[in-house]
Design an enzyme around this catalytic site. Structure first.
Site, PDB file in Angstrom:
ATOM      1  N   GLU A   7      -7.403   4.616   7.104  1.00  0.00           N
ATOM      2  CA  GLU A   7      -6.908   5.744   6.766  1.00  0.00           C
ATOM      3  C   GLU A   7      -8.207   6.965   6.047  1.00  0.00           C
ATOM      4  OE1 GLU A   7      -3.456   5.618   5.398  1.00  0.00           O
ATOM      5  OE2 GLU A   7      -2.471   5.260   7.494  1.00  0.00           O
ATOM      6  N   HIS A  37     -10.210   0.850   3.988  1.00  0.00           N
ATOM      7  CA  HIS A  37      -8.555   1.146   4.663  1.00  0.00           C
ATOM      8  C   HIS A  37      -9.057   2.003   5.810  1.00  0.00           C
ATOM      9  CE1 HIS A  37      -4.856   2.658   5.782  1.00  0.00           C
ATOM     10  NE2 HIS A  37      -3.893   1.275   5.481  1.00  0.00           N
ATOM     11  N   GLU A  40      -5.926  -4.894   9.999  1.00  0.00           N
ATOM     12  CA  GLU A  40      -5.096  -3.725  10.718  1.00  0.00           C
ATOM     13  C   GLU A  40      -5.282  -3.510  11.888  1.00  0.00           C
ATOM     14  OE1 GLU A  40      -2.378  -3.048   6.908  1.00  0.00           O
ATOM     15  OE2 GLU A  40      -4.342  -1.625   7.078  1.00  0.00           O
ATOM     16  N   SER A  45       2.872  -2.338  10.508  1.00  0.00           N
ATOM     17  CA  SER A  45       4.166  -1.880  10.539  1.00  0.00           C
ATOM     18  C   SER A  45       4.687  -3.042  10.570  1.00  0.00           C
ATOM     19  CB  SER A  45       4.775  -1.996  11.883  1.00  0.00           C
ATOM     20  OG  SER A  45       4.207  -0.747  12.574  1.00  0.00           O
ATOM     21  N   GLY A 100       1.342   2.354  10.732  1.00  0.00           N
ATOM     22  CA  GLY A 100       2.619   3.264  11.210  1.00  0.00           C
ATOM     23  C   GLY A 100       3.340   4.042  12.115  1.00  0.00           C
ATOM     24  N   LYS A 134      -0.178   4.186  -0.666  1.00  0.00           N
ATOM     25  CA  LYS A 134      -0.328   5.158   0.034  1.00  0.00           C
ATOM     26  C   LYS A 134      -0.600   6.327  -0.686  1.00  0.00           C
ATOM     27  CE  LYS A 134      -0.777   3.078   4.146  1.00  0.00           C
ATOM     28  NZ  LYS A 134      -0.357   4.014   6.089  1.00  0.00           N
ATOM     29  N   ASN A 136       0.879  -1.723   0.278  1.00  0.00           N
ATOM     30  CA  ASN A 136       0.113   0.031  -0.014  1.00  0.00           C
ATOM     31  C   ASN A 136       0.442   1.170  -0.270  1.00  0.00           C
ATOM     32  OD1 ASN A 136      -1.700   1.666   0.490  1.00  0.00           O
ATOM     33  ND2 ASN A 136      -2.713   1.637   2.458  1.00  0.00           N
TER      34      ASN A 136
HETATM   35  P1  PGA Z   1       1.997   0.338   7.542  1.00  0.00           P
HETATM   36  O1  PGA Z   1       0.554   1.005   7.140  1.00  0.00           O
HETATM   37  O2  PGA Z   1       2.909  -0.653   7.137  1.00  0.00           O
HETATM   38  O3  PGA Z   1       3.213   1.750   7.674  1.00  0.00           O
HETATM   39  O4  PGA Z   1       2.474   0.665   9.104  1.00  0.00           O
HETATM   40  C1  PGA Z   1       0.307  -0.497   6.788  1.00  0.00           C
HETATM   41  C2  PGA Z   1      -1.387  -0.126   5.490  1.00  0.00           C
HETATM   42  O5  PGA Z   1      -2.226   0.782   6.038  1.00  0.00           O
HETATM   43  O6  PGA Z   1      -1.865  -0.345   4.819  1.00  0.00           O
END
Ligand code: PGA
Length: 250
Positions: A98, A96, A168, A214, A174, A12, A10
């Site tokens: 976000e 997601h 997640e 992460s 993140g 982003k 991903n």
């Molecule tokens: P991250 O993001 O690996 O940076 O924690 C995962 C995601 O948002 O899908």
């Protein structure tokens, strides 16, 4: 039948077309011939016309981070499923955290998007997960059950085969704070049990549940050692070809 793992990137809101091309040029040779796992990249929509042709004929699929549920219409700033398909995208993330957090996506919207993706033969990766306060209040199981039921409303067992779930935990995204493999596997078991109730044991047993939050080259092996974990959705560590390759080849 064992579930084939899916390792997904991903990206982003990162990368220009030139940077995306540079990534793919470096990445494809590194994963050439890798058939143990499926691999997919999820770039921003403006990068799709670069990334899709660059990956054509390879073992790497490409999808969108989001689609609208409507076929088309006056939805400024959105991308339709037809537009995704027309540029060759085969997968999409849905819901997601976000999107839920910053763009007010609800389980109802996630459900509409899931129906749209299934109708058009696009592989949906439905993202669910609890926030920190919910985990600390002991509400993780009920949150996950509500999200699964909301997302899957009206989906028949016959139609459900392409669906992938990404668990997640929002507190792990993140933050560098990965769920332990045991915490992730427990959540996956809760999710799979709920899918069993809704869609039956066969569908649930075949459905892939990815872990995200992460994921890094140094924690992927322990995560993938859990039978319940069928792959990973990777944000930060997917932006560099070397680190994403290390994750793909855990
Ligand atoms: P991250 O993001 O690996 O940076 O924690 C995962 C995601 O948002 O899908």
């Amino acid at each position: 039948m064992p579930r084939k793992a899916l390792i997904a990137a991903n990206w982003k809101m990162y990368k220009t077309p030139a940077e995306a091309q540079t990534f793919v040029d470096a990445f494809l040779p590194l994963v050439k011939g890798h058939t143990r796992d499926e691999i997919a990249l999820f770039p921003s929509p403006v990068l799709l016309p670069t990334v899709v042709p660059a990956c054509e004929g390879s073992n790497v699929a490409v999808g969108a981070q989001n689609i609208h549920f409507a076929e088309e219409g006056a939805y400024t700033g959105e991308t339709s499923i037809g537009q995704l398909r027309a540029v060759g995208g085969t997968h999409t993330l849905i819901g997601h955290s976000e999107r839920r957090q910053y763009f007010a996506e609800t389980d109802e919207i996630v459900n509409k998007k899931l129906h749209t993706a299934l109708k058009h033969g696009v592989v949906p990766i439905v993202c669910i997960g609890e926030v920190l306060e919910e985990r600390e209040a002991g509400k993780t199981a009920s949150v996950l059950k509500t999200q699964v039921n909301g997302a899957f409303a009206g989906v028949s067992p016959e139609a459900a085969a392409p669906i992938v779930i990404a668990y997640e935990p929002v507190w792990a995204i993140g933050t560098g704070r990965t769920a332990t493999p045991e915490i992730a596997a427990d959540a996956h078991a809760i999710i799979r049990a709920e899918v069993t109730k809704l869609l039956g044991a066969d569908v649930a047993a075949a459905m892939r549940i990815l872990y995200g939050g992460s994921v890094k080259p140094d924690n992927i092996t322990n995560l993938m050692a859990q039978e319940e974990i069928d792959g990973a959705l990777v944000g930060g560590a997917s932006l560099k070809p070397e680190s994403f390759t290390a994750i793909v080849k855990y």
